[in-house]
Design a protein around this motif. Structure first.
Motif, short mmCIF file in Angstrom:
data_model
loop_
_atom_site.label_atom_id
_atom_site.label_comp_id
_atom_site.label_asym_id
_atom_site.label_seq_id
_atom_site.Cartn_x
_atom_site.Cartn_y
_atom_site.Cartn_z
N ALA A 94 18.75 79.75 -85.77
CA ALA A 94 18.06 80.43 -86.87
C ALA A 94 18.80 80.34 -88.20
O ALA A 94 18.16 80.15 -89.25
N GLY A 154 17.93 77.36 -90.84
CA GLY A 154 16.82 77.50 -91.77
C GLY A 154 16.24 76.18 -92.22
O GLY A 154 16.24 75.19 -91.49
N GLU A 184 9.57 76.08 -85.27
CA GLU A 184 9.22 76.82 -86.48
C GLU A 184 9.42 78.31 -86.26
O GLU A 184 9.90 79.02 -87.16
N GLY A 204 12.24 79.77 -88.58
CA GLY A 204 11.65 80.49 -89.69
C GLY A 204 10.75 79.64 -90.56
O GLY A 204 10.66 78.41 -90.41
N ALA A 205 10.08 80.30 -91.49
CA ALA A 205 9.13 79.64 -92.37
C ALA A 205 9.81 78.53 -93.17
O ALA A 205 10.94 78.70 -93.65
#
Length: 272
Positions: free
Chosen positions: A86, A89, A107, A111-112
């Motif tokens: 995570a 990013g 994803e 994360g976005a």
């Protein structure tokens, strides 16, 4: 795009078993500095451990700031492997060769805006003769695909997919396909033995025939149907064999059709 350019920002390798080692070996053979690579592998092989003397870094966790990460862990440990990613990013391009795990899973973990390319190589990558299908999410785009193509070209050819939904069929044809070919060698050799050939001679003939025919099909550029007809004299020995192999009910068309459908369906099940 070159391996040296990609390596300048640092490459992480999560998992270095059979496929990860094949890809890493391909990078090094093509001149990538081992010092550009960080590897997370709890059970490093002697070969991998020996690369530390050349600058490669075996690390317990991946540092932030890497330009690219190749994920090569087995599907059964994927959930555990994704959790620590995570913090990477959107700064790190993630290229995954892990079978069955959809882009959406990465994803969700990263994360976005996470940039992800999904790749499906096959085992001939171990001898530089693999083929890898690639598909990227929107965040990775064409630039991410170009990086992934450079990485995977170190172990063979690459093709791009327009839709991730095709990956299960790709897996069934080229990912699992080497096993079908190995079984053909087994059964062709066994059939020769049944006709009186010594077992070792039958296996030698079967191996060389399958390898040679595959190479001819690759380098000639001819339609395989044309190559088949070139070998087949009307009323001859090959025609007698093909009458069985091409039988629409019991021959290769039916058998391989069922096999590829089964593998495609299983891939979809595993990816849910």
């Amino acid at each position: 795009m070159t391996l040296e350019t990609i390596g300048a920002r640092g490459i992480g390798l999560l998992g270095c078993g059979q496929m990860g080692s094949a890809i890493l070996g391909g990078w090094l053979e093509r001149g990538l500095d081992p010092a550009a690579v960080r590897v997370v592998e709890p059970r490093p092989s002697d070969w991998l451990a020996g690369l530390a003397a050349r600058g490669l870094r075996l690390v317990p966790a991946l540092p932030p700031g890497l330009g690219t990460l190749l994920v090569a862990v087995k599907p059964q440990v994927m959930a555990e492997a994704l959790a620590p990613l995570a913090p990477l990013g959107r700064d790190t391009l993630v290229v995954t060769v892990a079978a069955g795990t959809r882009i959406a899973a990465y994803e969700a973990a990263l994360g976005a805006g996470a940039r992800v390319v999904r790749a499906m190589p096959n085992t001939p990558a171990a001898v530089g003769r693999g083929i890898t299908a690639l598909v990227a999410n929107a965040a990775a785009g064409a630039a991410g695909l170009a990086v992934a193509e450079t990485l995977m070209a170190a172990v063979g050819a690459t093709v791009r997919l327009a839709d991730e939904g095709l990956m299960d069929a790709v897996t069934a044809v080229s990912g699992s396909g080497p096993a079908y070919v190995f079984h053909l060698i087994e059964t062709l050799a066994a059939a020769g033995t049944a006709e009186g050939l010594p077992a070792d001679l039958a296996l030698t003939l079967a191996r060389a025939t399958v390898a040679g025919a595959g190479h001819l099909a690759l380098v000639s550029g001819e339609d395989p149907g044309v190559l088949r007809r070139n070998v087949t004299s009307p009323g001859g020995t090959t025609a007698a064999a093909l009458a069985h192999l091409m039988d629409p009910a019991t021959g290769f068309p039916a058998l391989l059709g069922r096999a590829v459908r089964a593998a495609t369906a299983r891939g979809r099940e595993l990816g849910r």
